[in-house]
Design a protein around this motif. Structure first.
Motif, mmCIF file in Angstrom:
data_model
loop_
_atom_site.group_PDB
_atom_site.id
_atom_site.type_symbol
_atom_site.label_atom_id
_atom_site.label_comp_id
_atom_site.label_asym_id
_atom_site.label_seq_id
_atom_site.Cartn_x
_atom_site.Cartn_y
_atom_site.Cartn_z
ATOM 1 N N PHE A 245 44.328 -9.352 52.195
ATOM 2 C CA PHE A 245 44.252 -10.802 52.369
ATOM 3 C C PHE A 245 42.868 -11.315 51.985
ATOM 4 O O PHE A 245 42.732 -12.371 51.361
ATOM 5 C CB PHE A 245 44.566 -11.174 53.811
ATOM 6 C CG PHE A 245 45.991 -10.903 54.219
ATOM 7 C CD1 PHE A 245 46.983 -10.782 53.273
ATOM 8 C CD2 PHE A 245 46.332 -10.766 55.565
ATOM 9 C CE1 PHE A 245 48.302 -10.537 53.645
ATOM 10 C CE2 PHE A 245 47.631 -10.519 55.941
ATOM 11 C CZ PHE A 245 48.621 -10.402 54.980
ATOM 12 N N LYS A 246 41.843 -10.565 52.364
ATOM 13 C CA LYS A 246 40.469 -10.943 52.021
ATOM 14 C C LYS A 246 40.275 -10.978 50.509
ATOM 15 O O LYS A 246 39.722 -11.937 49.953
ATOM 16 C CB LYS A 246 39.509 -9.948 52.668
ATOM 17 C CG LYS A 246 38.106 -9.905 52.084
ATOM 18 C CD LYS A 246 37.292 -11.099 52.456
ATOM 19 C CE LYS A 246 35.842 -10.911 51.997
ATOM 20 N NZ LYS A 246 35.001 -12.058 52.302
ATOM 21 N N THR A 247 40.753 -9.959 49.804
ATOM 22 C CA THR A 247 40.606 -9.895 48.356
ATOM 23 C C THR A 247 41.409 -10.993 47.670
ATOM 24 O O THR A 247 40.942 -11.617 46.714
ATOM 25 C CB THR A 247 41.056 -8.516 47.848
ATOM 26 O OG1 THR A 247 40.383 -7.493 48.579
ATOM 27 C CG2 THR A 247 40.749 -8.367 46.374
ATOM 28 N N ALA A 248 42.619 -11.236 48.153
ATOM 29 C CA ALA A 248 43.454 -12.279 47.551
ATOM 30 C C ALA A 248 42.805 -13.642 47.680
ATOM 31 O O ALA A 248 42.792 -14.433 46.729
ATOM 32 C CB ALA A 248 44.832 -12.280 48.214
ATOM 33 N N ALA A 249 42.245 -13.948 48.858
ATOM 34 C CA ALA A 249 41.581 -15.234 49.051
ATOM 35 C C ALA A 249 40.344 -15.348 48.166
ATOM 36 O O ALA A 249 40.071 -16.418 47.592
ATOM 37 C CB ALA A 249 41.210 -15.413 50.518
ATOM 38 N N ALA A 250 39.594 -14.252 48.033
ATOM 39 C CA ALA A 250 38.381 -14.286 47.211
ATOM 40 C C ALA A 250 38.702 -14.531 45.749
ATOM 41 O O ALA A 250 37.924 -15.181 45.033
ATOM 42 C CB ALA A 250 37.611 -12.979 47.371
ATOM 43 N N GLU A 251 39.850 -14.060 45.282
ATOM 44 C CA GLU A 251 40.203 -14.225 43.870
ATOM 45 C C GLU A 251 40.927 -15.533 43.600
ATOM 46 O O GLU A 251 40.709 -16.154 42.548
ATOM 47 C CB GLU A 251 41.066 -13.044 43.434
ATOM 48 C CG GLU A 251 40.334 -11.704 43.458
ATOM 49 C CD GLU A 251 41.222 -10.551 43.044
ATOM 50 O OE1 GLU A 251 42.390 -10.817 42.677
ATOM 51 O OE2 GLU A 251 40.762 -9.392 43.074
ATOM 52 N N ALA A 252 41.792 -15.973 44.507
ATOM 53 C CA ALA A 252 42.590 -17.168 44.259
ATOM 54 C C ALA A 252 41.878 -18.451 44.686
ATOM 55 O O ALA A 252 42.021 -19.484 44.032
ATOM 56 C CB ALA A 252 43.942 -17.065 44.965
ATOM 57 N N VAL A 253 41.131 -18.392 45.794
ATOM 58 C CA VAL A 253 40.380 -19.574 46.267
ATOM 59 C C VAL A 253 38.939 -19.130 46.520
ATOM 60 O O VAL A 253 38.511 -18.999 47.677
ATOM 61 C CB VAL A 253 41.030 -20.179 47.536
ATOM 62 C CG1 VAL A 253 42.266 -20.971 47.191
ATOM 63 C CG2 VAL A 253 41.391 -19.088 48.554
ATOM 64 N N PRO A 254 38.176 -18.891 45.454
ATOM 65 C CA PRO A 254 36.834 -18.306 45.615
ATOM 66 C C PRO A 254 35.859 -19.188 46.391
ATOM 67 O O PRO A 254 34.880 -18.678 46.945
ATOM 68 C CB PRO A 254 36.368 -18.104 44.167
ATOM 69 C CG PRO A 254 37.199 -19.049 43.356
ATOM 70 C CD PRO A 254 38.512 -19.149 44.046
ATOM 71 N N ASP A 255 36.098 -20.488 46.423
ATOM 72 C CA ASP A 255 35.175 -21.387 47.123
ATOM 73 C C ASP A 255 35.468 -21.481 48.615
ATOM 74 O O ASP A 255 34.694 -22.102 49.359
ATOM 75 C CB ASP A 255 35.226 -22.781 46.505
ATOM 76 C CG ASP A 255 34.736 -22.797 45.054
ATOM 77 O OD1 ASP A 255 33.897 -21.928 44.726
ATOM 78 O OD2 ASP A 255 35.185 -23.649 44.274
ATOM 79 N N ALA A 256 36.566 -20.903 49.066
ATOM 80 C CA ALA A 256 36.933 -20.976 50.480
ATOM 81 C C ALA A 256 36.172 -19.926 51.282
ATOM 82 O O ALA A 256 35.813 -18.863 50.780
ATOM 83 C CB ALA A 256 38.436 -20.765 50.649
ATOM 84 N N THR A 257 35.927 -20.247 52.541
ATOM 85 C CA THR A 257 35.235 -19.336 53.451
ATOM 86 C C THR A 257 36.260 -18.489 54.201
ATOM 87 O O THR A 257 37.169 -19.034 54.830
ATOM 88 C CB THR A 257 34.377 -20.117 54.458
ATOM 89 O OG1 THR A 257 33.414 -20.904 53.752
ATOM 90 C CG2 THR A 257 33.656 -19.170 55.405
ATOM 91 N N ALA A 258 36.105 -17.175 54.118
ATOM 92 C CA ALA A 258 36.986 -16.266 54.853
ATOM 93 C C ALA A 258 36.478 -16.111 56.283
ATOM 94 O O ALA A 258 35.284 -15.904 56.502
ATOM 95 C CB ALA A 258 37.055 -14.918 54.160
ATOM 96 N N VAL A 259 37.375 -16.240 57.247
ATOM 97 C CA VAL A 259 37.016 -16.144 58.660
ATOM 98 C C VAL A 259 37.923 -15.104 59.317
ATOM 99 O O VAL A 259 39.152 -15.220 59.271
ATOM 100 C CB VAL A 259 37.162 -17.498 59.380
ATOM 101 C CG1 VAL A 259 36.888 -17.338 60.865
ATOM 102 C CG2 VAL A 259 36.234 -18.528 58.772
#
Length: 455
Positions: A245-259
């Motif tokens: 999930f962390k990798t997917a968010a970093a690639e698809a929505v790179p400007d979003a902050t993972a929490v």
């Protein structure tokens, strides 16, 4: 007793009701010409209000060739099924000679046996009143398959394909759960939640979608299927410890902050604490704990926050720490409690510093005999930024996602399980549809007058 008398004026004469308006067929472009009332159903004979005789191929005028009858199931009158018998003219084009039938797209969906108003009524019964498909089918006088197809088609159009469903989503929560317990196929789904109302304190969290699988590919594919405007608007993604999930968010929505929310961090530390207790138990007794073993008796006390411990629990822990072999467990327990205290501190800045010190303390150079604590330190160090980001965005916890997961588990239990993921997805979205604007889109009387065609 004398006859009762009244000084009120006589009631006005009762006029015949306008069946077209009463039966709500005017919104379908029909008028009622006659009716038949049977003990088990009502039949309304209808005709079209306006007729278009232009040829759909060449646009030339046509003349009436003949008429056909189409039967539709309409809104029930009380608990009695209502049928519409509609006279539909067919025309022959004077120019190209083509014969065509007048369109009934305002009356029903293509190849549907239900009117648009009946479709909408069936969906409202399922979503708002939690009526089973069998109950809807019984009231409408149709088969289960016909009712299910109508609810599925209209529900998909409203709950999944509706363009406004993702408006305003800025905080996304992602988690997974098992939707079935069989060996056939993938039993896990990725659950995607809108946490924006929680952050803004405007309402409850909202289920956005369910995707088959629980991998990076499943979540990334869903994000990339959305519009560029949606992905640009997503500012925070709350998740558990799954790296995909962390990798997917970093690639698809790179400007979003993972929490990474506190629930999963504390749960991770608790798992390592329990693993340490089990290891020490095996070293002391050579097997699993029994009811009279001090370590086994303290298994729940160890997971209780020290601020909540009773005198009896404190005495039990003091006796446990007196055992020399329990030193690894005591060290792991102190780290576990430090993590809890950091999250419970009323000042977010102070809590962030406390948790930072815990991560720094156990990330490296953990003494031998504390293998579980060393594993915890490596994991927390790897996800340091995600973990500490919660203190800057405290309204982005994944707790509401876990709550919705629980609701979905309850739904699955009520249904005695699902075999089709499409049905499970639709019923899950329908269950949480009421939380989107408190269901006003479904219960709006204007929608009834238009037969739901506004969607």
């Amino acid at each position: 007793m004398s006859d009762a008398t009244s000084t009120t004026p006589a009631c006005p004469p009762v006029t015949s009701p306008d069946l077209t308006t009463f039966a709500r067929v005017d919104a379908l472009g029909l008028r009622v010409d006659a009716q038949q009332i049977w003990p088990d159903k009502a039949i309304l004979f209808c005709s079209l209000v306006t007729v278009d005789d232009r040829c759909p191929r060449c646009g030339a005028g046509g003349r009436v060739h003949d008429q056909v009858l189409r039967r539709f199931t309409h809104l029930p009158v009380g608990r009695r099924p209502t049928w519409l018998s509609v006279r539909v003219p067919r025309f022959r084009c004077d120019g190209c000679g083509r014969v065509w039938r007048h369109s009934l797209k305002t009356v029903a969906r293509p190849r549907s046996k239900l009117t648009r108003a009946a479709d909408w009524w069936a969906l409202c019964q399922v979503v708002l009143d939690h009526t089973p498909i069998s109950g809807v089918a019984a009231v409408l006088g149709i088969s289960w398959d016909t009712a299910h197809m109508a609810v599925t088609d209209v529900g998909t159009q409203l709950l999944i394909d509706h363009p406004g469903r993702l408006d305003g989503v800025e905080v996304v929560g992602v988690d997974e759960h098992a939707w079935r317990h069989t060996r056939k196929g993938d039993k896990y789904v990725t659950v995607i939640i809108d946490l924006t109302p929680i952050r803004d304190d405007t309402g409850p969290a909202r289920l956005l979608d369910l995707v088959e699988g629980r991998s990076k590919k499943a979540f990334k594919t869903w994000l990339e299927a959305q519009t560029d405007q949606f992905r640009a608007r997503v500012a925070i993604v709350a998740m558990d410890g799954i790296t995909g999930f962390k990798t997917a968010a970093a690639e698809a929505v790179p400007d979003a902050t993972a929490v990474m929310d506190p629930f999963h961090v504390v749960a991770l530390a608790g798992d390592k604490l329990n693993a340490t207790r089990q290891r020490v138990q095996r070293e002391l007794t050579g097997g699993r704990g029994r009811a009279d073993d001090p370590l086994y008796k303290a298994r729940r006390t160890l997971r209780t926050g020290r601020a909540l411990l009773t005198d009896k629990q404190k005495a039990r822990l003091s006796a446990l720490w007196a055992i020399d072999e329990a030193v690894p467990l005591e060290v792991t327990w102190l780290t576990y409690q430090d993590i809890i205290d950091a999250y419970r501190h009323p000042d977010a800045d102070v809590g962030k510093k406390l948790l930072t010190s815990v991560i720094d303390r156990i990330k490296t150079a953990v003494p031998a005999g504390l293998e579980e604590l060393a594993q915890l330190g490596r994991t927390l160090e790897k996800r340091r930024d995600d973990i500490l980001a919660w203190f800057d965005h405290p309204g982005s916890s994944n707790g509401p996602t876990e709550a919705i997961n629980g609701r979905l588990e309850h739904l699955r239990g009520i249904a005695l399980g699902f075999r089709n993921l499409v049905n499970y997805r639709l019923r899950s979205l329908a269950l949480h549809r009421r939380q989107w604007s408190q269901g006003r889109h479904l219960s709006d009387p204007a929608r009834w007058r238009s037969g739901g065609s506004g969607w």
